[in-house]
Design a protein around this motif. Sequence first.
Motif, mmCIF file in Angstrom:
data_model
loop_
_atom_site.group_PDB
_atom_site.id
_atom_site.type_symbol
_atom_site.label_atom_id
_atom_site.label_comp_id
_atom_site.label_asym_id
_atom_site.label_seq_id
_atom_site.Cartn_x
_atom_site.Cartn_y
_atom_site.Cartn_z
ATOM 1 N N ALA A 254 0.856 -1.185 0.000
ATOM 2 C CA ALA A 254 0.000 0.000 0.000
ATOM 3 C C ALA A 254 0.891 1.233 0.000
ATOM 4 O O ALA A 254 1.751 1.363 0.865
ATOM 5 C CB ALA A 254 -0.906 0.014 1.229
ATOM 6 N N VAL A 255 0.731 2.091 -0.989
ATOM 7 C CA VAL A 255 1.489 3.336 -1.009
ATOM 8 C C VAL A 255 0.514 4.488 -0.803
ATOM 9 O O VAL A 255 -0.433 4.653 -1.574
ATOM 10 C CB VAL A 255 2.249 3.539 -2.341
ATOM 11 C CG1 VAL A 255 3.274 4.652 -2.191
ATOM 12 C CG2 VAL A 255 2.916 2.245 -2.790
ATOM 13 N N SER A 256 0.748 5.249 0.272
ATOM 14 C CA SER A 256 -0.193 6.324 0.603
ATOM 15 C C SER A 256 0.563 7.611 0.874
ATOM 16 O O SER A 256 1.785 7.647 0.838
ATOM 17 C CB SER A 256 -1.026 5.922 1.824
ATOM 18 O OG SER A 256 -0.186 5.733 2.949
ATOM 19 N N PRO A 262 -2.151 7.190 -5.027
ATOM 20 C CA PRO A 262 -1.975 6.225 -3.943
ATOM 21 C C PRO A 262 -2.789 4.972 -4.239
ATOM 22 O O PRO A 262 -3.835 5.041 -4.883
ATOM 23 C CB PRO A 262 -2.528 6.949 -2.715
ATOM 24 C CG PRO A 262 -3.381 8.052 -3.235
ATOM 25 C CD PRO A 262 -2.871 8.397 -4.598
ATOM 26 N N GLY A 263 -2.304 3.834 -3.784
ATOM 27 C CA GLY A 263 -3.063 2.613 -4.033
ATOM 28 C C GLY A 263 -2.387 1.397 -3.442
ATOM 29 O O GLY A 263 -1.260 1.456 -2.945
ATOM 30 N N MET A 333 4.576 5.174 3.218
ATOM 31 C CA MET A 333 3.898 6.460 3.405
ATOM 32 C C MET A 333 4.837 7.558 2.938
ATOM 33 O O MET A 333 5.990 7.612 3.368
ATOM 34 C CB MET A 333 3.493 6.641 4.868
ATOM 35 C CG MET A 333 2.389 5.663 5.262
ATOM 36 S SD MET A 333 1.820 5.870 6.960
ATOM 37 C CE MET A 333 3.146 5.112 7.860
#
Lengths: 468, 207
Positions: A254-256, A262-263, A333
Amino acid sequence: MTSFPWAPGFIDGDRPKIVTSRFQYEDSHTLERYLATGGYEGLRSVLARSPHDMHEEVRSSTLLGRGGAGFPAGVKWGLTPDGVFPRYLVVNGDESEPGTYKDRLLMERDPHQLIEGCLIACYAAGLSRCFLYIRGEMALAQERVAQALNDAYAAGFIGKNILGSSFSIDIVLHWGAGAYVVGEETALIESLEGNRGMPRLKPPYFPAAIGLYGQPTIVNNVETLSNLPFIATNGAAEYTAIGTESSPGTRMVAVSGHVRRPGVYEIINGTTTFRDLLYGEEFCQGIRDDNELKAFVPGGGSAPWFLPDQLDLPFEGRLVGAAGSMLGSGAIMVMDSTTDIPAAALTLTKFYAHESCGKCVPCREGGTWLMRILDRVVEGTGTTDDLDLLLEVGGSICPGDMPHAASADLQLEATPFPYKMTTICFVGPSAYVPVHSALTLFRSEFEARVAPSRTRSRIPVTAVGAGS
Amino acid sequence: MARLTDENVTLAKEIIDRYPRAKSALIPLLHIAQEQDGWVTDEAMRQIAELIGVTPAEVLGTGTFYEMFKFEPVGKYLINVCGTMSCALLGADDLMHAAEEELGIHEGGTTDDGMFTLHRAECQAACTEAPCLQVNYRYRFRTTPVEVRQLISDLRNGRLDDEIPPHGTLARVRQHIPADKGVGAVDPSQVTSPPEWITASAEGGAS
């Protein structure tokens, strides 16, 4: 490169898929869709083999645990003491590491894949009851897994004499109730026994030896188990053909934060770099508003921070460890140049201070103190002394060298992961990690908002009765 | 109403039977109690203690460890605004301020009419969909202050009743293990030998 309205957050791509292959279907959570797409075929083939044989298959796949520690699942299964029964499987679906979510999607979008994974694990490792512990705050995941379990029981995939074999197992859905620390495996077991979710001391309480009800217990993460149907159906060789030798298969990441897109992506393990992920066209497509990248957390809130210097590292545990951080639970993150670094660190420290179970003093006291001191620094009422005090308090949770990233600008060499710790579990150190990373890599931002320390008047201490 | 209804007692017993030791059902049973009354009452805790054979203090002791259990009445709708990193980076504070203004209460408070309780929550596992919030653990992704105000108005007017059950209802689908299919739970002290498929398959598969 598609997203699906029924799977918010997930972004599909033209890459090998192991655990998200059904996300493209709106009804991916149903038994009908699962069966129409090869579901429970892995279980069928496994039942025709000996448990030992299947265990060896998983061992040779080098499937790494996806909960955070990255320990090989096949090896973990083999750690139970000989001849001690019953043995249990506890599924860790208490996903709550800041930045992380993949288990939630896997439970919501493909619950039967998880169930089939549980069945395969129980069969291969001789585990006679399975408890599926799902984080309480995930209402949809609870409902989807409950429905899937009901359907699988009705269809004869779970319960007595599965598919006419001698394999009989129950899978019990267990509701969590909101406690981050319960994601730690011994705390998970305490919670499952109806207690406050406080980690147990290791040794002697290694779950594989002394776990649930004092019996040998395997605790596996949802994503780990979701890989098993693929390995059972296609074999370990096909699994290890994806990724690298030390990190085979795929990973959900997860990249936020401050990225354009982001996804949650299923990426090839071990070869995909952070630059690919943050800037690649098929992934996050760069930093929002064309801003500069300032820093990123590479492996969930507990992981030491990285700088743009580390972008070309691949998503591979050992390399990331040597560079001063960890892959953890697969969560990145991203902070752009507009980020208030001390305030960002505070959100994480607050999280861990709040989630301390209170069992270990350095975490219970230290985490809270870190939060309070950092809070006054962020609010502008701190002093230069506070910055050293943060490091001193942190040093009582993690004595000795703390891992951190290298920085060309600061002429700083990396200190490799891991750290030493005075607590049973990682919650305490995790409260310190963001403080240490932020202070080490961005000290000037802290100095800019604290006042010089005044010399404090100290009250001299004299022994009672001394003097005139 | 504070003691569990007959229907819930039956359900509680069904859940207890799934575990080799009854105390394991403590947290699931607290959820049942909270679902019935919207919060966990002292009477319910006493009854849970009887059902699983522990003291009421043990039920309270475990229960108070967990964020989701409320030991005093909360609003019909519990709004949890996520405040951890990714949400904080993308405007969680603005959501909180909008909610506070719209509801006329501060973070941690409950409205006088008992409709809403507002909390700042820790990471809700939807970080790519920041900033996010949950109402009774049902998500709202990539929310704006305008949408927060609209959400509150919709909840107030009952427009989301189908989607969002009152506080306490955890999952509207429950696991049910059919009596003829379940293997059943056995106290670990009663088991000493390997499971059947391990012994049966010494020469091959289990099928």
